[in-house]
Write an enzyme that holds these catalytic residues in place. Structure first.
Site, PDB file in Angstrom:
ATOM      1  N   THR A   1       0.814  -1.238   0.000  1.00 57.30           N
ATOM      2  CA  THR A   1       0.000   0.000   0.000  1.00 57.30           C
ATOM      3  C   THR A   1       0.840   1.278   0.000  1.00 57.30           C
ATOM      4  O   THR A   1       0.301   2.363   0.226  1.00 57.30           O
ATOM      5  CB  THR A   1      -0.947   0.043   1.221  1.00 57.30           C
ATOM      6  OG1 THR A   1      -0.158   0.057   2.420  1.00 57.30           O
ATOM      7  CG2 THR A   1      -1.892  -1.141   1.257  1.00 57.30           C
ATOM      8  N   TRP A   2       2.140   1.162  -0.251  1.00 55.50           N
ATOM      9  CA  TRP A   2       2.986   2.366  -0.244  1.00 55.50           C
ATOM     10  C   TRP A   2       2.560   3.277  -1.405  1.00 55.50           C
ATOM     11  O   TRP A   2       2.389   2.799  -2.527  1.00 55.50           O
ATOM     12  CB  TRP A   2       4.454   1.948  -0.394  1.00 55.50           C
ATOM     13  CG  TRP A   2       5.430   3.062  -0.241  1.00 55.50           C
ATOM     14  CD1 TRP A   2       5.304   4.175   0.514  1.00 55.50           C
ATOM     15  CD2 TRP A   2       6.713   3.151  -0.871  1.00 55.50           C
ATOM     16  NE1 TRP A   2       6.431   4.951   0.414  1.00 55.50           N
ATOM     17  CE2 TRP A   2       7.315   4.355  -0.429  1.00 55.50           C
ATOM     18  CE3 TRP A   2       7.423   2.335  -1.759  1.00 55.50           C
ATOM     19  CZ2 TRP A   2       8.589   4.756  -0.851  1.00 55.50           C
ATOM     20  CZ3 TRP A   2       8.688   2.725  -2.166  1.00 55.50           C
ATOM     21  CH2 TRP A   2       9.255   3.927  -1.717  1.00 55.50           C
TER      22      TRP A   2
ATOM     23  N   ASP B   1      -0.392  -5.254   3.459  1.00 59.24           N
ATOM     24  CA  ASP B   1       0.765  -4.650   4.116  1.00 59.24           C
ATOM     25  C   ASP B   1       0.667  -3.126   4.088  1.00 59.24           C
ATOM     26  O   ASP B   1       0.560  -2.521   3.020  1.00 59.24           O
ATOM     27  CB  ASP B   1       2.044  -5.071   3.372  1.00 59.24           C
ATOM     28  CG  ASP B   1       3.270  -4.424   3.991  1.00 59.24           C
ATOM     29  OD1 ASP B   1       3.757  -4.946   5.004  1.00 59.24           O
ATOM     30  OD2 ASP B   1       3.737  -3.375   3.477  1.00 59.24           O
TER      31      ASP B   1
ATOM     32  N   TYR C   1       3.219   5.394   5.445  1.00 56.90           N
ATOM     33  CA  TYR C   1       2.660   5.560   4.103  1.00 56.90           C
ATOM     34  C   TYR C   1       1.597   6.663   4.094  1.00 56.90           C
ATOM     35  O   TYR C   1       0.522   6.522   4.695  1.00 56.90           O
ATOM     36  CB  TYR C   1       2.080   4.236   3.579  1.00 56.90           C
ATOM     37  CG  TYR C   1       3.098   3.097   3.517  1.00 56.90           C
ATOM     38  CD1 TYR C   1       4.472   3.353   3.544  1.00 56.90           C
ATOM     39  CD2 TYR C   1       2.699   1.770   3.419  1.00 56.90           C
ATOM     40  CE1 TYR C   1       5.407   2.324   3.491  1.00 56.90           C
ATOM     41  CE2 TYR C   1       3.628   0.737   3.361  1.00 56.90           C
ATOM     42  CZ  TYR C   1       4.979   1.028   3.406  1.00 56.90           C
ATOM     43  OH  TYR C   1       5.905   0.007   3.354  1.00 56.90           O
TER      44      TYR C   1
ATOM     45  N   GLN D   1      10.847  -8.350   6.546  1.00 59.88           N
ATOM     46  CA  GLN D   1      10.369  -7.833   5.254  1.00 59.88           C
ATOM     47  C   GLN D   1      11.523  -7.084   4.592  1.00 59.88           C
ATOM     48  O   GLN D   1      12.082  -6.155   5.179  1.00 59.88           O
ATOM     49  CB  GLN D   1       9.163  -6.909   5.468  1.00 59.88           C
ATOM     50  CG  GLN D   1       8.517  -6.518   4.148  1.00 59.88           C
ATOM     51  CD  GLN D   1       7.317  -5.591   4.295  1.00 59.88           C
ATOM     52  OE1 GLN D   1       7.323  -4.467   3.801  1.00 59.88           O
ATOM     53  NE2 GLN D   1       6.279  -6.068   4.946  1.00 59.88           N
TER      54      GLN D   1
ATOM     55  N   TYR E   1       9.592  -7.093  -0.657  1.00 64.37           N
ATOM     56  CA  TYR E   1       8.885  -5.881  -1.105  1.00 64.37           C
ATOM     57  C   TYR E   1       9.444  -5.367  -2.427  1.00 64.37           C
ATOM     58  O   TYR E   1      10.515  -5.775  -2.852  1.00 64.37           O
ATOM     59  CB  TYR E   1       8.851  -4.822  -0.009  1.00 64.37           C
ATOM     60  CG  TYR E   1      10.143  -4.122   0.400  1.00 64.37           C
ATOM     61  CD1 TYR E   1      10.791  -3.205  -0.435  1.00 64.37           C
ATOM     62  CD2 TYR E   1      10.684  -4.327   1.661  1.00 64.37           C
ATOM     63  CE1 TYR E   1      11.936  -2.532  -0.041  1.00 64.37           C
ATOM     64  CE2 TYR E   1      11.844  -3.659   2.072  1.00 64.37           C
ATOM     65  CZ  TYR E   1      12.466  -2.759   1.210  1.00 64.37           C
ATOM     66  OH  TYR E   1      13.592  -2.100   1.603  1.00 64.37           O
TER      67      TYR E   1
ATOM     68  N   ARG F   1      12.372  -1.014  -9.523  1.00 67.00           N
ATOM     69  CA  ARG F   1      12.101   0.418  -9.667  1.00 67.00           C
ATOM     70  C   ARG F   1      12.098   0.867 -11.125  1.00 67.00           C
ATOM     71  O   ARG F   1      11.785   2.007 -11.419  1.00 67.00           O
ATOM     72  CB  ARG F   1      13.122   1.269  -8.887  1.00 67.00           C
ATOM     73  CG  ARG F   1      13.174   1.023  -7.394  1.00 67.00           C
ATOM     74  CD  ARG F   1      11.831   0.930  -6.693  1.00 67.00           C
ATOM     75  NE  ARG F   1      11.120   2.178  -6.515  1.00 67.00           N
ATOM     76  CZ  ARG F   1       9.876   2.247  -6.014  1.00 67.00           C
ATOM     77  NH1 ARG F   1       9.234   1.155  -5.665  1.00 67.00           N
ATOM     78  NH2 ARG F   1       9.293   3.399  -5.872  1.00 67.00           N
TER      79      ARG F   1
HETATM   80  N1  LIG Z   1       9.441  -2.529   4.442  1.00 64.29           N
HETATM   81  C1  LIG Z   1       9.855  -1.599   3.605  1.00 64.29           C
HETATM   82  O1  LIG Z   1      10.835  -0.860   3.863  1.00 64.29           O
HETATM   83  C2  LIG Z   1       9.145  -1.424   2.304  1.00 64.29           C
HETATM   84  C3  LIG Z   1       9.713  -0.643   1.280  1.00 64.29           C
HETATM   85  C4  LIG Z   1       9.024  -0.524   0.074  1.00 64.29           C
HETATM   86  C5  LIG Z   1       7.829  -1.184  -0.114  1.00 64.29           C
HETATM   87  N2  LIG Z   1       7.267  -1.924   0.894  1.00 64.29           N
HETATM   88  C6  LIG Z   1       5.962  -2.607   0.737  1.00 64.29           C
HETATM   89  O2  LIG Z   1       6.007  -3.387  -0.456  1.00 64.29           O
HETATM   90  C7  LIG Z   1       4.940  -3.003  -1.315  1.00 64.29           C
HETATM   91  C8  LIG Z   1       5.294  -3.214  -2.777  1.00 64.29           C
HETATM   92  O3  LIG Z   1       6.407  -2.440  -3.176  1.00 64.29           O
HETATM   93  P1  LIG Z   1       6.300  -1.118  -4.063  1.00 64.29           P
HETATM   94  O4  LIG Z   1       5.002  -0.453  -3.862  1.00 64.29           O
HETATM   95  O5  LIG Z   1       7.558  -0.362  -3.804  1.00 64.29           O
HETATM   96  O6  LIG Z   1       6.447  -1.627  -5.575  1.00 64.29           O
HETATM   97  P2  LIG Z   1       5.819  -2.742  -6.506  1.00 64.29           P
HETATM   98  O7  LIG Z   1       4.715  -3.477  -5.848  1.00 64.29           O
HETATM   99  O8  LIG Z   1       6.974  -3.562  -7.007  1.00 64.29           O
HETATM  100  O9  LIG Z   1       5.290  -1.898  -7.736  1.00 64.29           O
HETATM  101  C9  LIG Z   1       4.175  -1.057  -7.640  1.00 64.29           C
HETATM  102  C10 LIG Z   1       3.934  -0.448  -9.025  1.00 64.29           C
HETATM  103  O10 LIG Z   1       3.654  -1.498  -9.961  1.00 64.29           O
HETATM  104  C11 LIG Z   1       2.421  -1.228 -10.609  1.00 64.29           C
HETATM  105  N3  LIG Z   1       1.750  -2.523 -10.823  1.00 64.29           N
HETATM  106  C12 LIG Z   1       1.400  -3.407  -9.858  1.00 64.29           C
HETATM  107  N4  LIG Z   1       0.827  -4.488 -10.427  1.00 64.29           N
HETATM  108  C13 LIG Z   1       0.813  -4.260 -11.763  1.00 64.29           C
HETATM  109  C14 LIG Z   1       0.343  -5.013 -12.874  1.00 64.29           C
HETATM  110  N5  LIG Z   1      -0.175  -6.232 -12.720  1.00 64.29           N
HETATM  111  N6  LIG Z   1       0.480  -4.475 -14.112  1.00 64.29           N
HETATM  112  C15 LIG Z   1       1.054  -3.246 -14.273  1.00 64.29           C
HETATM  113  N7  LIG Z   1       1.517  -2.499 -13.266  1.00 64.29           N
HETATM  114  C16 LIG Z   1       1.388  -2.998 -12.009  1.00 64.29           C
HETATM  115  C17 LIG Z   1       1.630  -0.356  -9.676  1.00 64.29           C
HETATM  116  O11 LIG Z   1       0.715   0.386 -10.446  1.00 64.29           O
HETATM  117  P3  LIG Z   1      -0.746   0.877  -9.926  1.00 64.29           P
HETATM  118  O12 LIG Z   1      -0.582   1.308  -8.500  1.00 64.29           O
HETATM  119  O13 LIG Z   1      -1.076   1.968 -10.878  1.00 64.29           O
HETATM  120  O14 LIG Z   1      -1.702  -0.281 -10.036  1.00 64.29           O
HETATM  121  C18 LIG Z   1       2.746   0.491  -9.071  1.00 64.29           C
HETATM  122  O15 LIG Z   1       3.087   1.550  -9.950  1.00 64.29           O
HETATM  123  C19 LIG Z   1       4.713  -1.535  -0.929  1.00 64.29           C
HETATM  124  O16 LIG Z   1       3.515  -1.010  -1.437  1.00 64.29           O
HETATM  125  C20 LIG Z   1       4.803  -1.623   0.575  1.00 64.29           C
HETATM  126  O17 LIG Z   1       3.598  -2.136   1.133  1.00 64.29           O
HETATM  127  C21 LIG Z   1       7.922  -2.079   2.082  1.00 64.29           C
END
Ligand SMILES: NC(=O)c1ccc[n+]([C@@H]2O[C@H](COP(=O)([O-])OP(=O)(O)OC[C@H]3O[C@@H](n4cnc5c(N)ncnc54)[C@H](OP(=O)(O)O)[C@@H]3O)[C@@H](O)[C@H]2O)c1
Length: 279
Positions: free
Chosen positions: A19-20, A46, A51, A161, A189, A194
């Site tokens: 949900t970031w 998550d 966030y 995580q 995550y 990126r």
């Molecule tokens: N613990 C930590 O320090 C930490 C750090 C970073 C992240 N996190 C957690 O991990 C989660 C995931 O990481 P993230 O948000 O950095 O990146 P991610 O999930 O790798 O990528 C998110 C991006 O991918 C796009 N996307 C997702 N599914 C898609 C699909 N099927 N087709 C096309 N585009 C798609 C989303 O677009 P749309 O939103 O437009 O659908 C968004 O722009 C976070 O949201 C957070 O909850 C934790």
């Protein structure tokens, strides 16, 4: 949707929902996307107080209203708010924003100056009070994990995580094996990295080929590779229901050893990192 053991839980879906930055997206679509994810079995949600400074937790509250018992709900305390009293206070605020009386797992988002002992004492207290069902850590390297285990004792820390995607496989050298030896779930995550996905490279074409052979998408193939071991979970974030549905498709995909091997070679894990990679 495949489910597996996560700390003391036996039934957590391998693909969850991040949900970031969700608060930057269209709110109605974000709520619908999370709801569609729950419908499709991606019940591990998550979030974190960080966030959107709490706004993502409020969006999650809207999406899970009336469905709390279906959800494996995870939130995180910021390191600046950690320590004994800070963690207790931060958890109370997260519960309020999430409109629930309990979290399934509560994480220290990353480590900073607060000694771990105070934060872990708060986690244990919250668990005794029923405000959290389990707790874990995030962005912990092996040295941090060793220290954490020495303080908490065996069987207390549910998960770590960490950053994990096809172009960043650094955890596979030491963090992942350590977590597996000590029974911690490893939640990856940023599973799509990126940059552009899939990468416009021969490696990207390997994903596309394997996806085509299964009538799947390259993202589904990548997610499946990232949960190929029994300790692994992935939490892609999506604010569009069609993206959520695509990601959920990874939860039942089955890749052969030969396909996993092709992906392994196309996206080599590289040399051990000097320190834990994180965003
Ligand atoms: N613990 C930590 O320090 C930490 C750090 C970073 C992240 N996190 C957690 O991990 C989660 C995931 O990481 P993230 O948000 O950095 O990146 P991610 O999930 O790798 O990528 C998110 C991006 O991918 C796009 N996307 C997702 N599914 C898609 C699909 N099927 N087709 C096309 N585009 C798609 C989303 O677009 P749309 O939103 O437009 O659908 C968004 O722009 C976070 O949201 C957070 O909850 C934790």
């Amino acid at each position: 949707m495949d489910r597996r053991r996560f700390g003391s839980f036996s039934n957590v879906p391998v693909i969850g929902q991040g949900t970031w930055n969700l608060e930057r997206d269209d709110r109605r679509s974000a709520v619908a996307a999370l709801g569609r994810g729950l419908d499709l079995g991606m019940t591990h949600v998550d979030t974190a107080e960080m966030y959107g400074s709490g706004e993502a937790e409020e969006i999650v509250a809207e999406a899970i209203a009336g469905r709390r018992d279906e959800v494996f709900l995870v939130s995180k305390v910021l390191p600046g708010n950690a320590g004994k009293s800070g963690t207790l206070a931060a958890c109370a605020k997260s519960l309020k924003r999430l409109k629930t009386d309990r979290l399934d797992c509560y994480l220290l988002h990353w480590r900073e100056s607060h000694p771990l002992a105070g934060t872990f004492a708060a986690m244990e207290q919250l668990q005794k009070e029923g405000k959290i069902r389990a707790w874990g850590v995030s962005n912990f390297d092996v040295a941090d994990l060793e220290e954490a285990l020495a303080i908490a004792g065996p069987g207390r820390i549910a998960c770590n995580q960490v950053l994990y995607h096809l172009q960043q496989r650094g955890i596979e050298h030491a963090v992942l094996p350590w977590c597996e030896r000590n029974g911690l779930a490893v939640v990856g995550y940023t599973p799509f990295g990126r940059g552009t996905f899939p990468p416009a490279t021969p490696a990207g074409r390997v994903l596309a080929d394997i996806a085509a052979a299964h009538g799947a998408t390259p993202r589904q193939v990548a997610l499946r590779f990232l949960v190929r071991r029994p300790s692994l979970f992935a939490i892609p974030k999506a604010s569009r229901p069609e993206h959520t549905a695509d990601n959920a498709g990874a939860g039942a995909l089955s890749l052969s050893e030969a396909e996993l091997d092709r992906i392994d070679k196309a996206f080599p894990r590289g040399a051990p990192p000097r320190s834990l990679p994180m965003l």
